[in-house]
Design a protein around this motif. Sequence first.
Motif, PDB file in Angstrom:
ATOM      1  N   ILE A 165       0.823  -1.211   0.000  1.00 61.67           N
ATOM      2  CA  ILE A 165       0.000   0.000   0.000  1.00 61.67           C
ATOM      3  C   ILE A 165       0.862   1.268   0.000  1.00 61.67           C
ATOM      4  O   ILE A 165       0.521   2.261  -0.663  1.00 61.67           O
ATOM      5  CB  ILE A 165      -0.984   0.009   1.199  1.00 61.67           C
ATOM      6  CG1 ILE A 165      -1.922   1.234   1.142  1.00 61.67           C
ATOM      7  CG2 ILE A 165      -0.245  -0.062   2.510  1.00 61.67           C
ATOM      8  CD1 ILE A 165      -2.832   1.274  -0.036  1.00 61.67           C
ATOM      9  N   HIS A 166       1.983   1.260   0.700  1.00 57.19           N
ATOM     10  CA  HIS A 166       2.829   2.454   0.751  1.00 57.19           C
ATOM     11  C   HIS A 166       3.364   2.794  -0.642  1.00 57.19           C
ATOM     12  O   HIS A 166       3.360   3.970  -1.047  1.00 57.19           O
ATOM     13  CB  HIS A 166       3.991   2.252   1.726  1.00 57.19           C
ATOM     14  CG  HIS A 166       4.810   3.488   1.948  1.00 57.19           C
ATOM     15  ND1 HIS A 166       4.380   4.528   2.754  1.00 57.19           N
ATOM     16  CD2 HIS A 166       6.008   3.870   1.450  1.00 57.19           C
ATOM     17  CE1 HIS A 166       5.287   5.490   2.745  1.00 57.19           C
ATOM     18  NE2 HIS A 166       6.288   5.116   1.968  1.00 57.19           N
ATOM     19  N   GLU A 167       3.799   1.774  -1.373  1.00 58.15           N
ATOM     20  CA  GLU A 167       4.312   1.996  -2.729  1.00 58.15           C
ATOM     21  C   GLU A 167       3.201   2.450  -3.673  1.00 58.15           C
ATOM     22  O   GLU A 167       3.423   3.303  -4.543  1.00 58.15           O
ATOM     23  CB  GLU A 167       4.964   0.716  -3.271  1.00 58.15           C
ATOM     24  CG  GLU A 167       6.275   0.339  -2.604  1.00 58.15           C
ATOM     25  CD  GLU A 167       6.090  -0.320  -1.237  1.00 58.15           C
ATOM     26  OE1 GLU A 167       4.927  -0.636  -0.877  1.00 58.15           O
ATOM     27  OE2 GLU A 167       7.100  -0.508  -0.541  1.00 58.15           O
ATOM     28  N   VAL A 168       2.002   1.898  -3.491  1.00 59.73           N
ATOM     29  CA  VAL A 168       0.849   2.284  -4.322  1.00 59.73           C
ATOM     30  C   VAL A 168       0.533   3.769  -4.131  1.00 59.73           C
ATOM     31  O   VAL A 168       0.314   4.508  -5.101  1.00 59.73           O
ATOM     32  CB  VAL A 168      -0.389   1.418  -3.977  1.00 59.73           C
ATOM     33  CG1 VAL A 168      -1.658   2.001  -4.578  1.00 59.73           C
ATOM     34  CG2 VAL A 168      -0.179  -0.013  -4.466  1.00 59.73           C
ATOM     35  N   ILE A 169       0.522   4.206  -2.890  1.00 60.60           N
ATOM     36  CA  ILE A 169       0.238   5.612  -2.592  1.00 60.60           C
ATOM     37  C   ILE A 169       1.364   6.507  -3.107  1.00 60.60           C
ATOM     38  O   ILE A 169       1.115   7.591  -3.659  1.00 60.60           O
ATOM     39  CB  ILE A 169       0.003   5.809  -1.082  1.00 60.60           C
ATOM     40  CG1 ILE A 169      -1.322   5.147  -0.679  1.00 60.60           C
ATOM     41  CG2 ILE A 169       0.002   7.288  -0.714  1.00 60.60           C
ATOM     42  CD1 ILE A 169      -1.596   5.158   0.810  1.00 60.60           C
TER      43      ILE A 169
END
Length: 274
Positions: free
Chosen positions: A24-28
């Motif tokens: 999720i961190h990379e997606v954001i």
Amino acid sequence: MLGKMSGFIDCHCHLASTDFKEDIHEVISRAKKTGVRCALVVPDLKYELPLVCDLAKTYPDFIAPALGIHPVQGSSPDNLRSVSWDDFEGVTELITEYKENIVAIGEIGLDFTPRFIKSDSDKQTQRDIFKKQIQLAKSLNLPVNVHSRSAGRPAIELLKSEGAEMVLLHAFDGRPSIAMQGVQAGYYFSIPPSIVRSEQKQKLVKQLPLEKLCLETDSPALAAEKQTRNEPCNITICCDYIAKVKNITPEEVQRVTTANALKLFPKLDKFFDV
């Protein structure tokens, strides 16, 4: 410093989905680099409601949470059925508890897909739960983020009969003539990247005024390519395609759709006050 209307708003996505559990961190991060200023995150199945709240606490500079009960429920994505009153238990209380933090009531609505509907009573239960959530949104002065699969006309008719005014119909799958009834009522329609492979959505965008369009990704669903995981960074795909259909620049589409989203979801202003 970025201008007020600079940047995208993803008006409907499911970042609390297990599809994003590992990265999720990379997606954001990818979304921010693409120019997405915030993502309006809605729950799908009931167990996602607290997950959306937790995600908004973890990423307060990007996640705009919405809460509501989707018309299709189940214990997992592989075990789905039409919503029941048991599913709705405790939802009003949770929404009321988080009313200051959420930007909309959603994802709510109707889903008359035959595999989910076993009887007319299923449709009626969906309508009644939809009505309850519309009235809750009105009492809290919050917009509604609406699902209307195979139910475009009844969803718009119910929204109108219940006096809903601040409405986003996401990934609308009905005819443009039905959508225009929503436009006349002041409703907005958000367009996902799947427009590149959907003749229905291409016709919709051709007929609906830009002043009533918003952008969404519906991540992880409705990607430009079937059977691939969608992400908020792909919002440029629907922006560019709308520009092509409307014969205007992508910059104009971005500017107007962002302005539209800020009109409909005024609490998103905080993501632009930087």
